[in-house]
Enzyme design. Structure first.
Site, PDB file in Angstrom:
ATOM      1  N   LYS A 154      36.006  39.841  24.020  1.00 25.97           N
ATOM      2  CA  LYS A 154      36.723  39.545  22.773  1.00 25.97           C
ATOM      3  C   LYS A 154      37.735  38.407  22.958  1.00 25.97           C
ATOM      4  CE  LYS A 154      37.633  44.008  22.669  1.00 25.97           C
ATOM      5  NZ  LYS A 154      36.610  44.519  23.592  1.00 25.97           N
ATOM      6  N   ILE A 155      38.560  38.509  24.019  1.00 22.98           N
ATOM      7  CA  ILE A 155      39.626  37.518  24.209  1.00 22.98           C
ATOM      8  C   ILE A 155      39.052  36.184  24.685  1.00 22.98           C
ATOM      9  CG2 ILE A 155      41.722  36.994  25.535  1.00 22.98           C
ATOM     10  CD1 ILE A 155      42.210  40.104  25.575  1.00 22.98           C
ATOM     11  N   THR A 229      45.918  35.807  31.998  1.00 22.62           N
ATOM     12  CA  THR A 229      46.523  36.748  31.041  1.00 22.62           C
ATOM     13  C   THR A 229      45.781  38.085  31.105  1.00 22.62           C
ATOM     14  OG1 THR A 229      45.088  35.957  29.270  1.00 22.62           O
ATOM     15  CG2 THR A 229      47.301  34.976  29.396  1.00 22.62           C
ATOM     16  N   SER A 230      44.993  38.287  32.178  1.00 20.83           N
ATOM     17  CA  SER A 230      44.163  39.494  32.214  1.00 20.83           C
ATOM     18  C   SER A 230      44.820  40.605  33.027  1.00 20.83           C
ATOM     19  CB  SER A 230      42.778  39.148  32.732  1.00 20.83           C
ATOM     20  OG  SER A 230      41.929  40.235  32.512  1.00 20.83           O
ATOM     21  N   ASP A 255      50.699  35.561  33.046  1.00 20.68           N
ATOM     22  CA  ASP A 255      51.322  36.583  32.193  1.00 20.68           C
ATOM     23  C   ASP A 255      51.307  37.930  32.905  1.00 20.68           C
ATOM     24  OD1 ASP A 255      52.496  37.517  29.697  1.00 20.68           O
ATOM     25  OD2 ASP A 255      50.612  38.603  29.409  1.00 20.68           O
ATOM     26  N   HIS A 292      53.987  39.938  31.080  1.00 21.83           N
ATOM     27  CA  HIS A 292      52.953  40.738  30.394  1.00 21.83           C
ATOM     28  C   HIS A 292      53.266  40.855  28.901  1.00 21.83           C
ATOM     29  CE1 HIS A 292      49.602  43.720  31.503  1.00 21.83           C
ATOM     30  NE2 HIS A 292      49.461  43.386  30.216  1.00 21.83           N
ATOM     31  N   GLN A 293      53.457  39.712  28.268  1.00 20.76           N
ATOM     32  CA  GLN A 293      53.818  39.718  26.856  1.00 20.76           C
ATOM     33  C   GLN A 293      52.715  39.156  25.956  1.00 20.76           C
ATOM     34  OE1 GLN A 293      57.219  36.713  27.020  1.00 20.76           O
ATOM     35  NE2 GLN A 293      56.245  36.044  25.122  1.00 20.76           N
ATOM     36  N   ALA A 294      51.541  38.875  26.534  1.00 19.16           N
ATOM     37  CA  ALA A 294      50.499  38.233  25.729  1.00 19.16           C
ATOM     38  C   ALA A 294      50.123  39.064  24.508  1.00 19.16           C
ATOM     39  CB  ALA A 294      49.270  37.950  26.591  1.00 19.16           C
ATOM     40  N   PHE A 295      50.242  40.392  24.654  1.00 19.12           N
ATOM     41  CA  PHE A 295      49.833  41.269  23.536  1.00 19.12           C
ATOM     42  C   PHE A 295      50.902  41.364  22.457  1.00 19.12           C
ATOM     43  CE2 PHE A 295      52.627  44.944  23.820  1.00 19.12           C
ATOM     44  CZ  PHE A 295      53.271  44.659  25.018  1.00 19.12           C
TER      45      PHE A 295
HETATM   46  P1  NAI Z   1      36.291  42.746  26.824  1.00 20.07           P
HETATM   47  O1  NAI Z   1      35.827  44.037  27.395  1.00 20.07           O
HETATM   48  O2  NAI Z   1      36.005  42.433  25.395  1.00 20.07           O
HETATM   49  O3  NAI Z   1      35.698  41.551  27.716  1.00 20.07           O
HETATM   50  C1  NAI Z   1      35.695  41.567  29.108  1.00 20.07           C
HETATM   51  C2  NAI Z   1      34.518  40.697  29.557  1.00 20.07           C
HETATM   52  O4  NAI Z   1      34.555  40.619  30.983  1.00 20.07           O
HETATM   53  C3  NAI Z   1      33.153  41.287  29.170  1.00 20.07           C
HETATM   54  O5  NAI Z   1      32.354  40.302  28.533  1.00 20.07           O
HETATM   55  C4  NAI Z   1      32.553  41.724  30.504  1.00 20.07           C
HETATM   56  O6  NAI Z   1      31.147  41.589  30.522  1.00 20.07           O
HETATM   57  C5  NAI Z   1      33.210  40.727  31.432  1.00 20.07           C
HETATM   58  N1  NAI Z   1      33.162  41.150  32.831  1.00 20.07           N
HETATM   59  C6  NAI Z   1      33.149  42.403  33.331  1.00 20.07           C
HETATM   60  N2  NAI Z   1      33.095  42.352  34.673  1.00 20.07           N
HETATM   61  C7  NAI Z   1      33.066  41.028  35.013  1.00 20.07           C
HETATM   62  C8  NAI Z   1      32.992  40.339  36.250  1.00 20.07           C
HETATM   63  N3  NAI Z   1      32.925  41.011  37.421  1.00 20.07           N
HETATM   64  N4  NAI Z   1      32.980  38.988  36.226  1.00 20.07           N
HETATM   65  C9  NAI Z   1      33.034  38.317  35.037  1.00 20.07           C
HETATM   66  N5  NAI Z   1      33.093  38.928  33.832  1.00 20.07           N
HETATM   67  C10 NAI Z   1      33.110  40.267  33.836  1.00 20.07           C
HETATM   68  O7  NAI Z   1      37.860  42.674  27.128  1.00 20.07           O
HETATM   69  P2  NAI Z   1      38.956  41.813  26.367  1.00 20.07           P
HETATM   70  O8  NAI Z   1      39.468  42.571  25.215  1.00 20.07           O
HETATM   71  O9  NAI Z   1      38.452  40.438  26.167  1.00 20.07           O
HETATM   72  O10 NAI Z   1      40.125  41.817  27.488  1.00 20.07           O
HETATM   73  C11 NAI Z   1      39.969  41.147  28.720  1.00 20.07           C
HETATM   74  C12 NAI Z   1      41.085  41.591  29.633  1.00 20.07           C
HETATM   75  O11 NAI Z   1      42.339  41.122  29.107  1.00 20.07           O
HETATM   76  C13 NAI Z   1      41.257  43.115  29.741  1.00 20.07           C
HETATM   77  O12 NAI Z   1      40.460  43.645  30.772  1.00 20.07           O
HETATM   78  C14 NAI Z   1      42.718  43.286  30.054  1.00 20.07           C
HETATM   79  O13 NAI Z   1      42.872  43.426  31.449  1.00 20.07           O
HETATM   80  C15 NAI Z   1      43.361  41.968  29.611  1.00 20.07           C
HETATM   81  N6  NAI Z   1      44.378  42.134  28.565  1.00 20.07           N
HETATM   82  C16 NAI Z   1      45.631  41.625  28.788  1.00 20.07           C
HETATM   83  C17 NAI Z   1      46.615  41.745  27.837  1.00 20.07           C
HETATM   84  C18 NAI Z   1      47.976  41.162  28.034  1.00 20.07           C
HETATM   85  O14 NAI Z   1      48.907  41.477  27.269  1.00 20.07           O
HETATM   86  N7  NAI Z   1      48.169  40.270  29.001  1.00 20.07           N
HETATM   87  C19 NAI Z   1      46.347  42.467  26.582  1.00 20.07           C
HETATM   88  C20 NAI Z   1      44.974  42.903  26.423  1.00 20.07           C
HETATM   89  C21 NAI Z   1      44.048  42.763  27.397  1.00 20.07           C
END
Ligand code: NAI
Length: 345
Positions: A154-155, A229-230, A255, A292-295
């Site tokens: 998604k992100i 930001t992950s 982040d 950790h404020q991206a959200f």
């Molecule tokens: P999502 O589940 O929609 O997308 C994650 C993607 O990573 C998927 O397409 C998946 O196939 C892929 N993936 C899984 N294992 C992988 C690997 N070994 N190598 C490459 N790609 C791989 O998750 P979304 O919503 O996009 O969030 C991503 C990350 O962002 C979350 O896991 C979370 O850790 C982080 N996050 C950080 C926030 C913040 O405030 N900094 C807030 C929300 C999420």
């Protein structure tokens, strides 16, 4: 009323939870402390616990929550690497908020990148001091540069759209490439070799922990900008410091940080930071750290509270069923959830 112990409560997230809790019949017990083996007893008498990214939901914590009768662990975030989902299986159900505002995170990634490469943080400090010199503020155009996006969920996909708007070339790597998405997928090594900027958007798993290490950095372009930001542990902090010191890494926008749990989200301005790697990173002029404020947008906070409250209500009013359960049963955690409408156990 469903009683829920709300760990690591902050002034900015309580109002939306009170609002949706009152609407749906959940009484929150707000606790400033994080969930850990030392604080688990505070949940005694509660039906549910609500936790965030830096609460420790380990094997020991899960067993004690189970013993005191807690039925559900409701994560008010997407990532669940801090929860021992395997240990919870058969004992306590775990639910999360799969999406609340992917725009918030993708936009923050771009904000960090622009701030870094156009030296906005430096300019801001200078002009506040009536220093209008431009020396040292030269940046570079994003237009025409190549960004490598790791994780196109998604992100990652929203960031791709944003980058395309800037006229950037986008290449991507994902363990499960999205079919017919129009995204140009390349092998990970090729992404490292070709990218001017690398942005991380995959989850933290055993496979991705420290994926950005000395070896990965050695394959990257000189001057690469790394945006994370992950989750902090995707990067080996010491390897990043070395890469920055050797001028191989041109800049880092972070982040998240591997050891953030005991540091981020609190005012530590009166203390000496007990983390050499983070201290060194923060001291570098080409590193930007946000805690950790991206959200943290109004839209995301509302969505998080509404979904979390709905998750808890759905669990208690629907015989333990909840669409957003993290299912351990088939070992695929999230993928499983999308194909089922039953509870995990
Ligand atoms: P999502 O589940 O929609 O997308 C994650 C993607 O990573 C998927 O397409 C998946 O196939 C892929 N993936 C899984 N294992 C992988 C690997 N070994 N190598 C490459 N790609 C791989 O998750 P979304 O919503 O996009 O969030 C991503 C990350 O962002 C979350 O896991 C979370 O850790 C982080 N996050 C950080 C926030 C913040 O405030 N900094 C807030 C929300 C999420």
């Amino acid at each position: 009323m469903i009683k829920t112990a709300f760990y690591d409560a902050k002034a900015y997230d309580m109002p939306s939870f009170i609002k949706f809790g009152n609407l749906k019949g959940i009484e929150f017990k707000f606790l400033e402390t994080k969930l850990s083996a030392d604080t688990v007893e505070l949940a005694r008498g509660c039906d549910a616990v609500c936790v965030f990214v830096n609460d420790t939901v380990s094997k020991e914590v899960i067993d004690r929550l189970y013993d005191i009768g807690v039925k559900i662990i409701a994560l008010r975030c997407a990532g669940y690497n801090n929860v021992d989902v395997e240990q919870a299986y058969g004992k306590i159900h775990v639910v999360h908020v799969p999406a609340y505002s992917p725009y918030a995170v993708a936009e923050h990634a771009m904000a960090l990148l622009l701030t870094s490469i156009r030296r906005i943080h430096k300019a801001y400090n200078r002009t506040r001091d009536f220093n209008f010199s431009l020396n040292g503020l030269t940046g570079f155009d994003l237009h025409g540069k190549t960004i490598g996006v790791i994780g196109t969920g998604k992100i990652g996909r929203i960031l791709i759209d944003i980058c395309e708007g800037f006229g950037m070339n986008v290449i991507a790597y994902d363990l499960y490439p999205a079919k017919d998405s129009g995204i140009t997928y390349v092998p990970l090594d090729e992404l490292y070799e070709r990218s001017d900027i690398i942005s991380l958007h995959c989850p933290l798993t055993d496979d991705t922990r420290h994926m950005i290490d000395e070896k990965a950095i050695s394959k990257m372009k000189k001057g690469v900008v790394i945006v994370n930001t992950s989750r902090g542990a995707l990067i080996n902090g010491e390897a990043l410091v070395d890469g920055l010191m050797e001028r191989k890494v041109g800049a880092a926008c972070l982040d998240v940080y591997e050891e953030e749990a005991d540091i981020f989200f609190e005012d530590r301005s009166g203390h000496i930071l007990n983390d050499d790697v983070l201290s060194r990173l923060i001291s570098m002029p080409n590193v930007i750290v946000t805690s950790h404020q991206a959200f943290l947008t109004e839209e995301a906070l509302e969505n998080i509270a509404e979904t979390t409250v709905n998750n808890i209500i759905s669990f208690f009013e629907n015989d333990g069923r909840c669409d957003n359960e993290l299912c351990y049963r088939c070992g695929k955690i999230e993928q499983c959830k999308k194909q089922r409408n039953q509870k995990c156990f």
